[in-house]
Write a protein that holds these residues in place. Sequence first.
Motif, short mmCIF file in Angstrom:
data_model
loop_
_atom_site.label_atom_id
_atom_site.label_comp_id
_atom_site.label_asym_id
_atom_site.label_seq_id
_atom_site.Cartn_x
_atom_site.Cartn_y
_atom_site.Cartn_z
N CYS A 94 0.82 -1.22 0.00
CA CYS A 94 0.00 0.00 0.00
C CYS A 94 0.86 1.26 0.00
CB CYS A 94 -0.95 0.00 1.19
SG CYS A 94 -0.17 0.27 2.80
N THR A 95 2.14 1.14 -0.35
CA THR A 95 3.04 2.29 -0.31
C THR A 95 2.74 3.34 -1.38
OG1 THR A 95 4.72 0.68 0.37
CG2 THR A 95 5.45 2.94 0.01
N PRO A 96 2.63 3.00 -2.66
CA PRO A 96 2.40 4.04 -3.68
C PRO A 96 1.12 4.83 -3.44
CG PRO A 96 3.07 1.97 -4.69
CD PRO A 96 2.78 1.67 -3.26
N GLN A 97 1.13 6.08 -3.82
CA GLN A 97 -0.01 6.95 -3.56
C GLN A 97 -1.30 6.41 -4.17
OE1 GLN A 97 0.12 10.88 -5.36
NE2 GLN A 97 -0.94 11.79 -3.62
N ARG A 98 -1.21 5.83 -5.34
CA ARG A 98 -2.42 5.35 -6.02
C ARG A 98 -2.69 3.87 -5.77
NH1 ARG A 98 0.01 9.01 -9.16
NH2 ARG A 98 1.33 7.47 -10.18
N ALA A 99 -2.09 3.31 -4.73
CA ALA A 99 -2.29 1.89 -4.43
C ALA A 99 -3.76 1.61 -4.10
CB ALA A 99 -1.40 1.46 -3.27
N LYS A 100 -4.34 0.63 -4.76
CA LYS A 100 -5.73 0.26 -4.52
C LYS A 100 -5.80 -1.14 -3.92
CE LYS A 100 -7.27 4.07 -6.33
NZ LYS A 100 -7.83 5.13 -5.44
N ALA A 101 -6.60 -1.28 -2.90
CA ALA A 101 -6.71 -2.59 -2.23
C ALA A 101 -7.24 -3.63 -3.20
CB ALA A 101 -7.62 -2.47 -1.02
N PRO A 102 -6.51 -4.74 -3.40
CA PRO A 102 -6.94 -5.75 -4.35
C PRO A 102 -7.89 -6.79 -3.75
CG PRO A 102 -4.78 -6.31 -3.52
CD PRO A 102 -5.16 -5.01 -2.85
N PHE A 103 -8.22 -6.63 -2.47
CA PHE A 103 -9.07 -7.62 -1.80
C PHE A 103 -9.77 -6.98 -0.62
CE2 PHE A 103 -4.56 -8.40 -0.42
CZ PHE A 103 -4.64 -7.75 0.79
N GLN A 104 -10.72 -7.72 -0.06
CA GLN A 104 -11.35 -7.37 1.21
C GLN A 104 -11.25 -8.61 2.10
OE1 GLN A 104 -12.54 -4.48 2.33
NE2 GLN A 104 -12.21 -3.36 0.42
N PRO A 105 -11.03 -8.44 3.40
CA PRO A 105 -10.91 -9.59 4.29
C PRO A 105 -12.28 -10.16 4.68
CG PRO A 105 -10.69 -7.58 5.55
CD PRO A 105 -10.82 -7.17 4.10
N ASP A 106 -12.26 -11.34 5.27
CA ASP A 106 -13.47 -11.89 5.87
C ASP A 106 -13.12 -12.44 7.25
OD1 ASP A 106 -12.37 -14.50 5.61
OD2 ASP A 106 -13.22 -14.71 3.61
N ALA A 107 -14.08 -12.99 7.93
CA ALA A 107 -13.88 -13.43 9.31
C ALA A 107 -12.87 -14.57 9.42
CB ALA A 107 -15.21 -13.86 9.92
N HIS A 108 -12.57 -15.23 8.31
CA HIS A 108 -11.65 -16.36 8.34
C HIS A 108 -10.28 -16.00 7.76
CE1 HIS A 108 -15.01 -18.80 9.58
NE2 HIS A 108 -15.70 -18.36 8.54
N THR A 109 -10.00 -14.71 7.74
CA THR A 109 -8.72 -14.21 7.24
C THR A 109 -7.88 -13.70 8.41
OG1 THR A 109 -9.71 -13.50 5.15
CG2 THR A 109 -7.60 -12.52 5.75
N LEU A 110 -6.61 -14.08 8.44
CA LEU A 110 -5.66 -13.49 9.38
C LEU A 110 -4.92 -12.40 8.62
CD1 LEU A 110 -4.16 -13.48 12.12
CD2 LEU A 110 -2.55 -15.13 11.13
N THR A 111 -5.03 -11.16 9.09
CA THR A 111 -4.41 -10.03 8.42
C THR A 111 -3.13 -9.62 9.14
OG1 THR A 111 -6.55 -9.20 7.63
CG2 THR A 111 -4.73 -7.63 7.70
N ILE A 112 -2.10 -9.33 8.38
CA ILE A 112 -0.86 -8.80 8.93
C ILE A 112 -0.72 -7.37 8.44
CG2 ILE A 112 1.64 -9.08 9.10
CD1 ILE A 112 1.11 -12.06 8.27
N LEU A 113 -0.65 -6.43 9.36
CA LEU A 113 -0.48 -5.02 9.04
C LEU A 113 0.92 -4.61 9.46
CD1 LEU A 113 -3.89 -3.64 10.38
CD2 LEU A 113 -3.29 -4.10 8.01
N ALA A 114 1.76 -4.23 8.51
CA ALA A 114 3.16 -3.93 8.80
C ALA A 114 3.54 -2.55 8.30
CB ALA A 114 4.06 -4.98 8.14
N VAL A 115 4.18 -1.77 9.18
CA VAL A 115 4.59 -0.42 8.83
C VAL A 115 5.98 -0.13 9.40
CG1 VAL A 115 2.21 0.42 8.86
CG2 VAL A 115 3.61 0.66 10.91
N PRO A 116 6.73 0.77 8.77
CA PRO A 116 7.97 1.25 9.38
C PRO A 116 7.61 2.34 10.40
CG PRO A 116 7.66 2.30 7.27
CD PRO A 116 6.51 1.34 7.43
N SER A 117 8.42 2.47 11.41
CA SER A 117 8.22 3.52 12.40
C SER A 117 8.91 4.79 11.92
CB SER A 117 8.80 3.10 13.75
OG SER A 117 8.65 4.14 14.70
N PHE A 118 8.14 5.86 11.73
CA PHE A 118 8.68 7.15 11.32
C PHE A 118 8.64 8.09 12.52
CE2 PHE A 118 7.82 7.22 6.42
CZ PHE A 118 8.62 6.09 6.29
#
Length: 262
Positions: free
Chosen positions: A37-61
């Motif tokens: 999701c870094t580029p300005q025009r990045a568009k989410a290619p999916f949506q999660p559901d209740a059976h999805t484990l999501t990993i959200l990762a960011v650098p600390s600024f």
Amino acid sequence: MEITKVQAIYFSGTGTTRKLCAAVAGGTGLAVEEWDCTPQRAKAPFQPDAHTLTILAVPSFGGRVPAPVARRLEQLQGCGPAVLLSVYGSRASEDTLVELHDLAVKAGYRPIAAAEFVAQHSMAPQMAAGRPNESDLAQAGELGKQALALAKRLAEGAAVQLELPGNRPYREFGGVPFHPKASKKCVECGRCADQCPVGAIPAQNPRKTEDKACITCMRCVAVCPVKARSLGKIAEVAVPAKLRKVCDSNRANQIWLGHPET
């Protein structure tokens, strides 16, 4: 609850955050969908559901989540358990995880685990050089395995207690005074402009950088095919000299696992 897949979502200027996010996802052994999701025009290619484990990762600024991340997460209707990753250049992660936690909850996710991982500093590669190393990536893989096991033990929708370091209100961070510039080697291919998270590089004039918009994520430096972008000689000396006093390249990673509220 049943978990059938993993979605790895990361903001990664130079690639180290992506590497750690991928290692956590790989540790689950499940099929993985990635979104850079870094580029300005990045568009989410999916949506999660209740059976999805999501990993959200960011650098600390500066001890905070990069500002564009909040806008990217607005594209998602969050659902299901989430693992939070803060990746930092061996100085400090500070309020990054609590801010990411709040953003995840606002987006609809249920954070169940989190970690702070050390990585090579994007502005001063001498700091924590070579990290994440094999040991770091192994730890990341183990986190993925543990998080999946925890998610499977939880009842769907169950409340989770996850104690994280950091403060609310979050620390103030006004950015850094140095911004990447293009040298005479620039061939105006436009890749930096296309990949910039905040549109700080005009597509019609990719040799230019809008300092007020630039967040110094170093994405343009990392993606330039002819190595035409850098912070400049003064910053390349001054930044490591300052960071050397506060960075610890041998700093250990930290992991937190939640537990069901009783």
